[in-house]
Design a protein around this motif. Sequence first.
Motif: not given
Length: 461
Positions: A135-152, A253-264
């Motif tokens: 699970v640790r391995s899969r979630l590490a991969y998913a973290i990169h997927q999430f941000f890369q898909a958003k253009g980070f 701003d803080l609102q956008g930050n909280m939105d991203l954290a929840e989505e993540f």
Amino acid sequence: MSRTLIKDALLAAAPMEAILLQGWVRTRRDAKAFSFIELNDGSCLKGIQVIADASLPDYVHIAKANTGASLEVRGKLVASKGSGQKWEVVAEKFTVVGEADATYPLQKKGHTLEFLREIAHLRPRSNLFGAVFRVRSRLAYAIHQFFQAKGFCYVHTPIITASDCEGAGELFRVSTLDPLHPPKTEQGAIDYTQDFFGKQAYLTVSGQLEAEIFATALSNVYTFGPTFRAENSNTSRHASEFWMIEPEIAFCDLQGNMDLAEEFVKYLIRDAKEHCAGDLEFFSKFVDKDLLVRLDFVLERPFQRCSYTEAIDILGRSGKTWEHPVAWGDNLQSEHERFLAEEHFKCPVTVYNYPRTLKPFYMRVNEDGRTVTAMDLLVPGIGEIIGGSQREERLDVLRENMRAHHLSEKDYWWYTDLRRYGTVPHSGFGLGFERMLMFVTGVANIRDVIPFARTPGTVEF
């Protein structure tokens, strides 16, 4: 013939005339004319049953195929005659690659987590820890997927640093000076100008400040790496070395930050449910019976949000007797965080706008002058899982904050430069990877979701 992983063999659509498996013996059961071996290679939770007939030329070596021994098996994949399994392997040739005698610690019986921590070099072979680290391995991969898909953009921030991002002073020093005979100044203090970096250096507590540099150039960035805290804390939630994911977002701003954290958080839970279903079922059966229900609950509902001031009011009106009584201006303790998430809101909750005096120098001061745009995401069962803020982009206010925290502007000249040259509102947060793993797996101790735990007094392996 190339090797087939056991997870692929178990998912086969049809029998196979020839298959090569390599793995470790979990159990062996001998009958008169044949032996049953459960073989596992770590690719999935389940092992596969291998049937070795006594007529095989290799059968004379079956006594060496003890629990823990490594085997190579060639044979046929056939429909299983036993219940609870679709396929089994009829061996045509097996080789004991590495023997394991009766002292092998992971015999087929229950083991305590404390005992398994003492054999961290072998515990990944157990069902529980095999599942945790898949699970640790899969979630590490998913973290990169999430941000890369958003253009980070993924930024590697330094492990060795001269700055204390959090200002708490809980730092591991990095030095090449002779600890018994360090060079001294005329005043008798240690002369760090003669150290490797020419000044005091430490293991990083956060990549945030460096991520801010890149956010003001590349817009949206994230870090994912190890961080270190020399905090003498022996709780189930703290470790001296742990991994952090830290996005930093320009023009946010803080609102956008909280939105991203929840989505993540929701993205990671959804990914684990999709790709680690077998392991999560194991956790829900043997670790936390409410796990799957709780994960679904988090996915299906919007996170609640309340200000720190509202949270203090809720805690005060709760009628509960706290081990750590809390008043406005005090830090929320784990008992308070868990009450808010587990008993009051009964779901994840983001608490925001904390007192200015509780938070580091870089957080943006609100118009009231008393609070800053900080936010903590609290989840049931764990407490705080994410901490973040909108950063102070105003140079004059940042300077005032630094003076209040007794920080030398000279040491952070590059950080103030970011406000001098094209400053922008920007926000970010840090997610403790191990705490996220604890939430997704139901495993209650941080020492059991990291391969080799580093806690006070523990640096084995």
